[in-house]
Write an enzyme that holds these catalytic residues in place. Structure first.
Site, mmCIF file in Angstrom:
data_model
loop_
_atom_site.group_PDB
_atom_site.id
_atom_site.type_symbol
_atom_site.label_atom_id
_atom_site.label_comp_id
_atom_site.label_asym_id
_atom_site.label_seq_id
_atom_site.Cartn_x
_atom_site.Cartn_y
_atom_site.Cartn_z
ATOM 1 N NE ARG A 1 5.419 -3.411 -4.446
ATOM 2 C CZ ARG A 1 4.108 -3.676 -4.433
ATOM 3 N NH1 ARG A 1 3.564 -3.447 -3.034
ATOM 4 N NH2 ARG A 1 3.033 -3.820 -5.186
ATOM 5 N N GLY B 1 0.931 -1.312 0.050
ATOM 6 C CA GLY B 1 -0.069 0.094 -0.051
ATOM 7 C C GLY B 1 0.921 1.319 -0.072
ATOM 8 C CD GLN C 1 -3.175 -6.897 -3.568
ATOM 9 O OE1 GLN C 1 -4.065 -7.494 -4.356
ATOM 10 N NE2 GLN C 1 -1.937 -6.411 -3.946
ATOM 11 C CG ASN D 1 -5.303 1.849 -7.480
ATOM 12 O OD1 ASN D 1 -4.565 1.936 -6.422
ATOM 13 N ND2 ASN D 1 -6.576 1.304 -7.318
ATOM 14 C CE LYS D 2 -2.082 -4.194 -6.576
ATOM 15 N NZ LYS D 2 -0.611 -4.360 -7.115
ATOM 16 C CG ASP E 1 -0.124 2.030 -5.908
ATOM 17 O OD1 ASP E 1 -1.417 1.783 -6.175
ATOM 18 O OD2 ASP E 1 0.584 1.635 -4.885
HETATM 19 O O1 MRU Z 1 0.409 -3.855 -4.680
HETATM 20 P P1 MRU Z 1 -0.133 -3.195 -3.510
HETATM 21 O O2 MRU Z 1 -1.121 -4.249 -2.408
HETATM 22 O O3 MRU Z 1 0.919 -2.304 -2.748
HETATM 23 O O4 MRU Z 1 -1.152 -2.240 -4.143
HETATM 24 C C1 MRU Z 1 -1.778 -1.499 -3.334
HETATM 25 C C2 MRU Z 1 -2.799 -0.593 -4.273
HETATM 26 O O5 MRU Z 1 -2.735 -0.587 -5.184
HETATM 27 C C3 MRU Z 1 -3.625 0.630 -3.264
HETATM 28 O O6 MRU Z 1 -4.724 0.820 -3.973
HETATM 29 C C4 MRU Z 1 -2.725 1.676 -3.391
HETATM 30 O O7 MRU Z 1 -1.488 1.494 -2.825
HETATM 31 C C5 MRU Z 1 -3.335 2.732 -2.768
HETATM 32 S S1 MRU Z 1 -3.233 2.224 -0.818
HETATM 33 C C6 MRU Z 1 -4.199 3.565 0.216
#
Ligand code: MRU
Length: 354
Positions: free
Chosen positions: A92, A54, A203, A254-255, A244
């Site tokens: 990352r 996140g 997630q 975003n994801k 992100d």
């Molecule tokens: O790969 P992740 O689980 O770190 O991805 C997270 C996301 O895409 C969230 O939507 C994003 O980080 C926003 S968190 C408040």
């Protein structure tokens, strides 16, 4: 927020402040375990392997990683801080909060007198945590009014669809996309959340469902492919997702799968909001074309984790000989986004912090 009825945040310092306890998000929802981080290497590894994940959370944890490097050194503190910052930022690539946080750390450390660098590093890491906490709380207050307005126009719960986990587990507390939901629920406004499972790492199914359940918020986990159908059937009032990295024009990484939800929302006339703290804006990028997209291991697609009759299990989904690919994020063009919910309020376009 709450775990088994008790208030809980995602990270906390060890009593002597030489380490950081973090919730191990790889084993939720089946086990609640913590991991102690005390070195920059351990911190980078925890970010890379998604013990913590996140965007705001990995930034905050990386801040401590820089502090650990300075705390363990007796000379050349600036150089050591810069080297740790580089290593942590590389853990990352997509979430800009990581780079933002380590830059905050190194700027503060470099500006401090030699004898104060370690104390300043600890103070700066704590300030990043406090800042993210405050930003999440304010995102909740602003976004909550959006839910309140929709609730006043309909009977029954406001149905909100969210993707991935942009909840308290992805921040320090409250979340970004979920902060308005917690605010509304706590204000007595009836809400129901459609939780995208969010393949391949799930997630949504594992983390968002866990945290909403622990807080007593009505929710339903759906397969990623179900969102379009639910929107067409009038069963989604609002989509709220996290981010992100958001470019200056509002293009939003975003994801993976977020873009498809935005397309469906536009086609169905469902408002699509992105909730984010100002640490997630990347003002150096004019648009989303320059956002680096993380490619993760194809094994995350080939295999799936779960709970078997005797404990955690990992099973293969894909034929042994089939190739797989795993882009972890996508970019939703700004034109598909109704608005941004930030700590400053709700706006149709990115607002620079005042
Ligand atoms: O790969 P992740 O689980 O770190 O991805 C997270 C996301 O895409 C969230 O939507 C994003 O980080 C926003 S968190 C408040």
């Amino acid at each position: 927020m709450r775990v088994q009825g008790k208030p809980c945040q995602t990270i906390w310092e060890t009593p002597d402040a030489t380490g950081l306890e973090v919730i191990d998000q790889r084993v939720l929802p089946h086990r609640f375990e913590t991991v102690t981080l005390t070195t920059p290497e351990q911190t980078a590894e925890a970010i890379r392997t998604m013990v913590v994940r996140g965007a705001p959370l990995i930034g905050a944890v990386a801040g401590y990683g820089v502090y650990f490097a300075v705390n363990a050194a007796s000379a050349h503190l600036d150089r050591i801080a810069q080297k740790a910052a580089e290593q942590l930022a590389a853990a990352r690539p997509t979430a800009v909060n990581l780079r933002w946080a380590v830059e905050q750390m190194t700027a503060r450390i470099l500006a401090a007198p030699e004898s104060a660098k370690c104390a300043v590093a600890l103070m700066a890491a704590r300030e990043i945590v406090a800042g993210e906490l405050d930003r999440s709380r304010r995102i909740g207050e602003h976004g909550g009014t959006l839910i309140q307005t929709i609730a006043a126009q309909k009977s029954g719960p406001v149905n909100i669809l969210t993707h991935c986990n942009a909840g308290w587990l992805a921040t320090i507390d409250y979340g970004t996309a979920t902060a308005p939901i917690y605010w509304a629920h706590d204000a007595g406004i009836p809400v129901h959340v459609w939780v995208d499972e969010t393949r391949p790492r799930n997630q949504g199914a594992a983390l968002t469902a866990f945290e909403l359940g622990e807080h007593g918020i009505p929710h339903t986990v759906i397969a990623d492919n179900a969102g379009g159908h639910l929107m067409q059937s009038g069963r989604v009032d609002l989509v709220i997702v996290g981010a992100d990295r958001v470019a200056a024009n509002g293009d939003t990484a975003n994801k993976i799968g977020t873009y498809l939800k935005a397309l469906a929302a536009r086609d169905c006339g469902v408002p699509f909001y992105v909730a984010l703290p100002s640490s997630t804006f990347d003002w150096s990028l004019p648009d989303g074309a320059g956002i680096p997209i993380e490619n993760r291991s194809a094994d995350e697609v080939r295999f799936i984790d779960g709970l078997g009759p005797t404990g955690p299990v990992t099973v293969r989904l894909v034929p042994e000989t089939s190739p797989a690919e795993n882009p972890a994020f996508d970019v939703t063009p700004a034109r598909l986004i109704t608005g941004f919910i930030t700590e400053q309020g709700i706006s149709s376009h990115p607002l620079r912090p005042s």
